[in-house]
Motif scaffolding. Structure first.
Motif, PDB file in Angstrom:
ATOM      1  N   ILE A  89      -8.684  -1.031   8.675  1.00 45.28           N
ATOM      2  CA  ILE A  89      -7.235  -0.922   8.412  1.00 45.28           C
ATOM      3  C   ILE A  89      -6.908   0.605   9.223  1.00 45.28           C
ATOM      4  O   ILE A  89      -5.861   0.477   9.562  1.00 45.28           O
ATOM      5  CB  ILE A  89      -6.874  -0.937   6.714  1.00 45.28           C
ATOM      6  CG1 ILE A  89      -5.350  -1.245   6.682  1.00 45.28           C
ATOM      7  CG2 ILE A  89      -7.429   0.182   6.250  1.00 45.28           C
ATOM      8  CD1 ILE A  89      -4.841  -2.187   7.605  1.00 45.28           C
ATOM      9  N   GLY A  90      -7.764   1.346   9.125  1.00 46.41           N
ATOM     10  CA  GLY A  90      -7.264   2.807   9.964  1.00 46.41           C
ATOM     11  C   GLY A  90      -7.027   2.503  11.157  1.00 46.41           C
ATOM     12  O   GLY A  90      -6.115   3.102  11.737  1.00 46.41           O
ATOM     13  N   GLU A 100      -3.877   0.477  11.750  1.00 40.13           N
ATOM     14  CA  GLU A 100      -2.763   1.446  11.683  1.00 40.13           C
ATOM     15  C   GLU A 100      -2.458   2.197  12.951  1.00 40.13           C
ATOM     16  O   GLU A 100      -1.428   2.504  13.355  1.00 40.13           O
ATOM     17  CB  GLU A 100      -2.861   2.270  10.439  1.00 40.13           C
ATOM     18  CG  GLU A 100      -1.571   3.126  10.054  1.00 40.13           C
ATOM     19  CD  GLU A 100      -1.556   3.899   8.839  1.00 40.13           C
ATOM     20  OE1 GLU A 100      -1.186   4.891   8.607  1.00 40.13           O
ATOM     21  OE2 GLU A 100      -2.614   3.617   7.863  1.00 40.13           O
ATOM     22  N   LEU A 119       5.434   3.985   5.472  1.00 42.03           N
ATOM     23  CA  LEU A 119       3.739   3.893   5.174  1.00 42.03           C
ATOM     24  C   LEU A 119       3.272   5.210   5.293  1.00 42.03           C
ATOM     25  O   LEU A 119       2.459   5.774   4.407  1.00 42.03           O
ATOM     26  CB  LEU A 119       3.025   2.883   5.849  1.00 42.03           C
ATOM     27  CG  LEU A 119       1.307   2.944   5.660  1.00 42.03           C
ATOM     28  CD1 LEU A 119       1.507   1.953   4.265  1.00 42.03           C
ATOM     29  CD2 LEU A 119       0.774   2.232   6.459  1.00 42.03           C
ATOM     30  N   GLN A 120       3.681   6.106   6.510  1.00 42.86           N
ATOM     31  CA  GLN A 120       3.136   7.350   6.466  1.00 42.86           C
ATOM     32  C   GLN A 120       3.870   8.564   6.025  1.00 42.86           C
ATOM     33  O   GLN A 120       3.657   9.573   5.699  1.00 42.86           O
ATOM     34  CB  GLN A 120       2.882   7.591   7.836  1.00 42.86           C
ATOM     35  CG  GLN A 120       1.994   6.700   8.765  1.00 42.86           C
ATOM     36  CD  GLN A 120       1.778   7.053  10.008  1.00 42.86           C
ATOM     37  OE1 GLN A 120       2.392   7.649  10.704  1.00 42.86           O
ATOM     38  NE2 GLN A 120       0.849   6.221  10.493  1.00 42.86           N
ATOM     39  N   SER A 169       1.281   3.489  -0.675  1.00 45.07           N
ATOM     40  CA  SER A 169       0.674   3.468   0.671  1.00 45.07           C
ATOM     41  C   SER A 169      -0.726   2.934   0.673  1.00 45.07           C
ATOM     42  O   SER A 169      -1.131   2.244   1.586  1.00 45.07           O
ATOM     43  CB  SER A 169       0.949   4.763   1.499  1.00 45.07           C
ATOM     44  OG  SER A 169       2.473   4.988   1.706  1.00 45.07           O
ATOM     45  N   ASP A 170      -1.573   3.659  -0.140  1.00 47.99           N
ATOM     46  CA  ASP A 170      -2.882   3.428  -0.157  1.00 47.99           C
ATOM     47  C   ASP A 170      -3.373   1.761  -0.515  1.00 47.99           C
ATOM     48  O   ASP A 170      -4.053   1.233  -0.191  1.00 47.99           O
ATOM     49  CB  ASP A 170      -3.767   4.146  -1.087  1.00 47.99           C
ATOM     50  CG  ASP A 170      -3.969   5.528  -0.311  1.00 47.99           C
ATOM     51  OD1 ASP A 170      -3.728   5.891   0.855  1.00 47.99           O
ATOM     52  OD2 ASP A 170      -4.026   6.552  -1.185  1.00 47.99           O
ATOM     53  N   ARG A 198      -2.392  -0.375   2.135  1.00 50.11           N
ATOM     54  CA  ARG A 198      -3.096  -0.403   3.293  1.00 50.11           C
ATOM     55  C   ARG A 198      -4.383  -1.351   2.748  1.00 50.11           C
ATOM     56  O   ARG A 198      -4.964  -2.193   3.759  1.00 50.11           O
ATOM     57  CB  ARG A 198      -3.655   0.705   3.455  1.00 50.11           C
ATOM     58  CG  ARG A 198      -2.904   1.754   4.090  1.00 50.11           C
ATOM     59  CD  ARG A 198      -3.536   3.258   4.616  1.00 50.11           C
ATOM     60  NE  ARG A 198      -2.497   3.824   5.208  1.00 50.11           N
ATOM     61  CZ  ARG A 198      -1.894   5.060   4.701  1.00 50.11           C
ATOM     62  NH1 ARG A 198      -2.054   5.007   3.360  1.00 50.11           N
ATOM     63  NH2 ARG A 198      -0.873   5.699   5.467  1.00 50.11           N
ATOM     64  N   LEU A 234      -3.611  -5.257   3.236  1.00 41.85           N
ATOM     65  CA  LEU A 234      -2.687  -5.968   4.625  1.00 41.85           C
ATOM     66  C   LEU A 234      -3.720  -6.923   4.918  1.00 41.85           C
ATOM     67  O   LEU A 234      -3.272  -7.939   5.603  1.00 41.85           O
ATOM     68  CB  LEU A 234      -2.838  -4.731   5.216  1.00 41.85           C
ATOM     69  CG  LEU A 234      -1.528  -3.670   5.349  1.00 41.85           C
ATOM     70  CD1 LEU A 234      -1.617  -2.951   6.433  1.00 41.85           C
ATOM     71  CD2 LEU A 234      -0.042  -4.606   5.257  1.00 41.85           C
TER      72      LEU A 234
END
Length: 206
Positions: free
Chosen positions: A32-33, A36, A65-66, A74-75, A78, A81
């Motif tokens: 997911i990193g 994003e 999200l950021q 947000s975590d 993530r 998703l």
């Protein structure tokens, strides 16, 4: 050395295709990193190609999200998703894709029931249990070999003086970045004028 237009076109095409491949691989592996991080160049591409709905939704989501939502929220977003219902190593998919897939089978449709009934009938008649649904892994060896041969014959990654192209491939990432920077400057100018007016009204009230 002056690069030919054909070489420039192919370079930009490679970059854009690699952006797509990187996003697909990141989603399939559940990274997911990387997913994003890949949003930003796609935002620029959507801006340059006037895909305003995609641009608006992804920009708003990434900004929230950021910067806007709580870090804990947000975590959680993530981590939810992507999903992997098959539990295989490279089989993650977007949650909305799974929802739409399930909706296909939960809708009360006569055609869907007839189609599934035909599958079951054929499987039972020819003893092909799970052979019409579960396919073998995709083998692209021959396709890639043929593609590499054509690319080598066409010299698509060589630059020679005098080589021209029928069309010029635009740099959508650079164009989108420029458009967003220009829009940011205009918005800042509009906001600065509004701020001055607000300060003036406040002073008058005092």
């Amino acid at each position: 050395m002056c690069l030919s237009q054909r070489f420039k076109n192919q370079t930009l095409r490679n970059r854009d295709e690699l952006l797509y491949i990187d996003l697909c691989q990141a989603m399939n592996t559940g990274d997911i990193g990387r997913v994003e991080a890949s949003f930003l160049p796609w935002i620029y591409i959507f801006k340059a190609t006037s895909k305003h709905k995609y641009l608006s939704q992804i920009s708003r989501f990434l900004n929230n999200l950021q910067f806007n939502w709580l870090e804990s929220l947000s975590d959680i977003i993530r981590m939810n998703l992507l999903c992997n219902p098959t539990r295989k190593s490279v089989a993650f998919c977007a949650v909305d894709w799974l929802v739409e897939h399930n909706n296909l089978y939960t809708k009360e449709s006569l055609l869907i029931e007839i189609y599934r009934s035909c599958h079951v009938t054929m499987e039972n008649a020819f003893h092909l249990q799970h052979q019409t649904i579960w396919h073998s892994a995709l083998d692209m060896t021959k396709t890639i070999k043929t593609l590499l041969g054509r690319m080598s014959n066409k010299n698509v990654h060589l630059s020679k003086d005098g080589w021209k192209a029928l069309q010029v491939v635009p740099d959508r990432v650079s164009a989108g970045m420029t458009l967003m920077q220009e829009q940011k400057v205009i918005n800042e100018e509009d906001n600065s004028g509004f701020d001055i007016e607000v300060v003036w009204v406040t002073q008058q009230c005092e």
